[in-house]
Write a protein that holds these residues in place. Structure first.
Motif, mmCIF file in Angstrom:
data_model
loop_
_atom_site.group_PDB
_atom_site.id
_atom_site.type_symbol
_atom_site.label_atom_id
_atom_site.label_comp_id
_atom_site.label_asym_id
_atom_site.label_seq_id
_atom_site.Cartn_x
_atom_site.Cartn_y
_atom_site.Cartn_z
ATOM 1 N N GLU A 34 0.722 0.414 -0.601
ATOM 2 C CA GLU A 34 1.392 1.590 -0.069
ATOM 3 C C GLU A 34 1.464 2.647 -1.168
ATOM 4 O O GLU A 34 2.051 2.418 -2.223
ATOM 5 C CB GLU A 34 2.795 1.228 0.414
ATOM 6 C CG GLU A 34 2.823 0.340 1.647
ATOM 7 C CD GLU A 34 2.392 1.076 2.903
ATOM 8 O OE1 GLU A 34 2.481 2.332 2.900
ATOM 9 O OE2 GLU A 34 1.957 0.417 3.863
ATOM 10 N N MET A 35 0.860 3.780 -0.941
ATOM 11 C CA MET A 35 0.883 4.874 -1.911
ATOM 12 C C MET A 35 1.046 6.194 -1.178
ATOM 13 O O MET A 35 0.333 6.447 -0.195
ATOM 14 C CB MET A 35 -0.416 4.925 -2.738
ATOM 15 C CG MET A 35 -0.621 3.809 -3.732
ATOM 16 S SD MET A 35 -2.156 4.057 -4.693
ATOM 17 C CE MET A 35 -1.689 5.472 -5.711
ATOM 18 N N THR A 36 1.952 7.018 -1.643
ATOM 19 C CA THR A 36 2.073 8.356 -1.066
ATOM 20 C C THR A 36 0.864 9.185 -1.486
ATOM 21 O O THR A 36 0.166 8.851 -2.459
ATOM 22 C CB THR A 36 3.343 9.050 -1.557
ATOM 23 O OG1 THR A 36 3.249 9.263 -2.976
ATOM 24 C CG2 THR A 36 4.582 8.214 -1.236
ATOM 25 N N MET A 37 0.616 10.259 -0.784
ATOM 26 C CA MET A 37 -0.513 11.118 -1.138
ATOM 27 C C MET A 37 -0.329 11.713 -2.524
ATOM 28 O O MET A 37 -1.285 11.831 -3.302
ATOM 29 C CB MET A 37 -0.679 12.224 -0.091
ATOM 30 C CG MET A 37 -1.874 13.137 -0.361
ATOM 31 S SD MET A 37 -3.450 12.241 -0.575
ATOM 32 C CE MET A 37 -3.683 11.591 1.093
ATOM 33 N N GLU A 38 0.892 12.092 -2.875
ATOM 34 C CA GLU A 38 1.122 12.637 -4.216
ATOM 35 C C GLU A 38 0.816 11.606 -5.291
ATOM 36 O O GLU A 38 0.266 11.936 -6.347
ATOM 37 C CB GLU A 38 2.562 13.137 -4.338
ATOM 38 C CG GLU A 38 2.846 14.398 -3.555
ATOM 39 C CD GLU A 38 1.947 15.556 -3.970
ATOM 40 O OE1 GLU A 38 1.728 15.730 -5.194
ATOM 41 O OE2 GLU A 38 1.460 16.278 -3.090
ATOM 42 N N ALA A 39 1.155 10.355 -5.035
ATOM 43 C CA ALA A 39 0.858 9.300 -5.994
ATOM 44 C C ALA A 39 -0.649 9.092 -6.111
ATOM 45 O O ALA A 39 -1.173 8.833 -7.202
ATOM 46 C CB ALA A 39 1.541 8.000 -5.582
ATOM 47 N N GLN A 45 -6.117 12.015 -10.938
ATOM 48 C CA GLN A 45 -6.115 12.871 -12.119
ATOM 49 C C GLN A 45 -6.038 12.051 -13.398
ATOM 50 O O GLN A 45 -6.812 12.280 -14.344
ATOM 51 C CB GLN A 45 -4.944 13.850 -12.060
ATOM 52 C CG GLN A 45 -4.863 14.756 -13.291
ATOM 53 C CD GLN A 45 -3.767 15.800 -13.173
ATOM 54 O OE1 GLN A 45 -2.984 15.791 -12.215
ATOM 55 N NE2 GLN A 45 -3.695 16.700 -14.138
ATOM 56 N N MET A 46 -5.121 11.095 -13.445
ATOM 57 C CA MET A 46 -4.951 10.286 -14.645
ATOM 58 C C MET A 46 -6.213 9.504 -14.974
ATOM 59 O O MET A 46 -6.677 9.477 -16.124
ATOM 60 C CB MET A 46 -3.777 9.327 -14.468
ATOM 61 C CG MET A 46 -3.533 8.424 -15.673
ATOM 62 S SD MET A 46 -2.192 7.249 -15.398
ATOM 63 C CE MET A 46 -2.899 6.190 -14.123
ATOM 64 N N THR A 54 -12.770 16.181 -15.656
ATOM 65 C CA THR A 54 -11.882 17.326 -15.488
ATOM 66 C C THR A 54 -11.329 17.330 -14.070
ATOM 67 O O THR A 54 -12.070 17.067 -13.112
ATOM 68 C CB THR A 54 -12.626 18.644 -15.752
ATOM 69 O OG1 THR A 54 -13.184 18.608 -17.078
ATOM 70 C CG2 THR A 54 -11.684 19.837 -15.654
ATOM 71 N N PHE A 55 -10.053 17.617 -13.945
ATOM 72 C CA PHE A 55 -9.385 17.591 -12.639
ATOM 73 C C PHE A 55 -8.691 18.920 -12.379
ATOM 74 O O PHE A 55 -8.057 19.484 -13.265
ATOM 75 C CB PHE A 55 -8.354 16.458 -12.603
ATOM 76 C CG PHE A 55 -7.576 16.367 -11.327
ATOM 77 C CD1 PHE A 55 -8.029 15.593 -10.280
ATOM 78 C CD2 PHE A 55 -6.378 17.066 -11.169
ATOM 79 C CE1 PHE A 55 -7.313 15.509 -9.087
ATOM 80 C CE2 PHE A 55 -5.650 16.984 -9.997
ATOM 81 C CZ PHE A 55 -6.126 16.202 -8.952
ATOM 82 N N HIS A 56 -8.862 19.425 -11.158
ATOM 83 C CA HIS A 56 -8.140 20.629 -10.740
ATOM 84 C C HIS A 56 -7.561 20.380 -9.356
ATOM 85 O O HIS A 56 -8.144 19.660 -8.540
ATOM 86 C CB HIS A 56 -9.064 21.843 -10.665
ATOM 87 C CG HIS A 56 -9.614 22.275 -11.982
ATOM 88 N ND1 HIS A 56 -8.860 22.903 -12.947
ATOM 89 C CD2 HIS A 56 -10.869 22.166 -12.499
ATOM 90 C CE1 HIS A 56 -9.614 23.163 -13.994
ATOM 91 N NE2 HIS A 56 -10.840 22.732 -13.752
ATOM 92 N N ARG A 57 -6.434 21.023 -9.095
ATOM 93 C CA ARG A 57 -5.855 20.974 -7.760
ATOM 94 C C ARG A 57 -5.787 22.393 -7.219
ATOM 95 O O ARG A 57 -5.255 23.294 -7.877
ATOM 96 C CB ARG A 57 -4.460 20.355 -7.805
ATOM 97 C CG ARG A 57 -3.879 20.100 -6.423
ATOM 98 C CD ARG A 57 -2.633 19.247 -6.501
ATOM 99 N NE ARG A 57 -2.128 18.956 -5.159
ATOM 100 C CZ ARG A 57 -1.051 18.224 -4.927
ATOM 101 N NH1 ARG A 57 -0.370 17.708 -5.943
ATOM 102 N NH2 ARG A 57 -0.653 18.001 -3.687
ATOM 103 N N LEU A 124 -11.386 7.288 -4.597
ATOM 104 C CA LEU A 124 -10.555 6.100 -4.791
ATOM 105 C C LEU A 124 -9.492 6.387 -5.851
ATOM 106 O O LEU A 124 -9.801 6.680 -7.007
ATOM 107 C CB LEU A 124 -11.423 4.915 -5.215
ATOM 108 C CG LEU A 124 -12.641 4.624 -4.329
ATOM 109 C CD1 LEU A 124 -13.367 3.380 -4.815
ATOM 110 C CD2 LEU A 124 -12.226 4.483 -2.869
ATOM 111 N N ALA A 125 -8.240 6.283 -5.446
ATOM 112 C CA ALA A 125 -7.140 6.657 -6.335
ATOM 113 C C ALA A 125 -7.009 5.732 -7.528
ATOM 114 O O ALA A 125 -6.676 6.180 -8.633
ATOM 115 C CB ALA A 125 -5.827 6.680 -5.551
ATOM 116 N N ASP A 126 -7.251 4.433 -7.339
ATOM 117 C CA ASP A 126 -6.966 3.491 -8.426
ATOM 118 C C ASP A 126 -7.951 3.583 -9.582
ATOM 119 O O ASP A 126 -7.654 3.120 -10.684
ATOM 120 C CB ASP A 126 -6.899 2.057 -7.897
ATOM 121 C CG ASP A 126 -8.215 1.584 -7.301
ATOM 122 O OD1 ASP A 126 -9.080 2.426 -6.990
ATOM 123 O OD2 ASP A 126 -8.382 0.349 -7.137
ATOM 124 N N THR A 127 -9.118 4.186 -9.362
ATOM 125 C CA THR A 127 -10.112 4.312 -10.439
ATOM 126 C C THR A 127 -10.579 5.754 -10.649
ATOM 127 O O THR A 127 -11.337 6.016 -11.572
ATOM 128 C CB THR A 127 -11.344 3.438 -10.153
ATOM 129 O OG1 THR A 127 -11.879 3.794 -8.866
ATOM 130 C CG2 THR A 127 -10.985 1.964 -10.164
#
Length: 211
Positions: A34-39, A45-46, A54-57, A124-127
């Protein structure tokens, strides 16, 4: 030693006999946290920045277009046929080529372009991995051949992990000839354990998440 002798030794070591049917495969275990979109966005990014990406929002598609315009100003770029790039206005930026249909011409254009611009089918958020599914909309060359890669995608394409990806796409080979997973800039340390970027693909990777 004959083939039969070799197979006999293997069977004996496994405690099996000739003609014995294989056991059933264990059930697939996919875990989706379970992960929120912000997370998810924070994790992308991390992970990406930890790999020298490089990351931009961007708050809106027009803001994403402005970020791409600033990055490629005075340079040359090839954009994929992804509909989302057109939606953002990126395909109409000066210096961006999108009128390439022939594979040979695409290869030549990507070989001399400073930037390749694509969207991403999933992230993929985790990587911090960009997932691109090869298709007429997303040619592999655009993300692999130019020295710098920019990926622009809406935030709702961010998944938690590879497990979630396979719940949505359990058999990628049935849909595409190639699914490319891009985790940061290309890098290798094969020679003398010295890290070198940009050998097997772009040395610069920029992700722009919209929303």
């Amino acid at each position: 030693m004959s083939r039969d002798n070799i197979l006999h030794k293997v069977r004996t070591a496994l405690g099996r006999s000739a003609g014995q049917p294989p056991v059933d495969l264990p059930p697939v275990r996919l875990r989706i946290p379970e992960m929120t979109m912000e997370a998810r966005i924070a994790s992308v990014q991390m992970r990406l920045e930890a790999l020298a990406g490089t990351f931009h929002r961007a708050a809106s598609p027009s803001t994403a277009c402005a970020l791409v315009a600033a990055a490629i100003r005075g340079k040359t770029a090839v954009a994929s046929n992804a509909p989302y790039l057109a939606e953002c206005g990126i395909t109409h930026l000066p210096g961006v080529r999108t009128d390439i249909r022939d594979v040979t011409d695409l290869r030549q254009a990507c070989a001399v372009a400073d930037f390749g611009i694509t969207s991403a089918d999933y992230v993929l958020a985790d990587t911090g991995t960009l997932v691109t599914i090869a298709s007429p909309a997303e040619a592999r060359l655009v993300s692999l051949l130019p020295p710098a890669h920019i990926a622009v995608f809406p935030r709702d394409r961010i998944l938690t992990s590879l497990d979630e990806l396979f719940t949505l796409l359990p058999d990628p080979a049935a849909q595409t000839s190639s699914m490319v997973l891009i985790t940061g800039p290309s890098r290798t340390a094969d020679i003398e354990q010295i890290l070198v970027r940009g050998v097997h693909g772009p040395g610069q990777v920029t992700a722009i998440v919209v929303g």
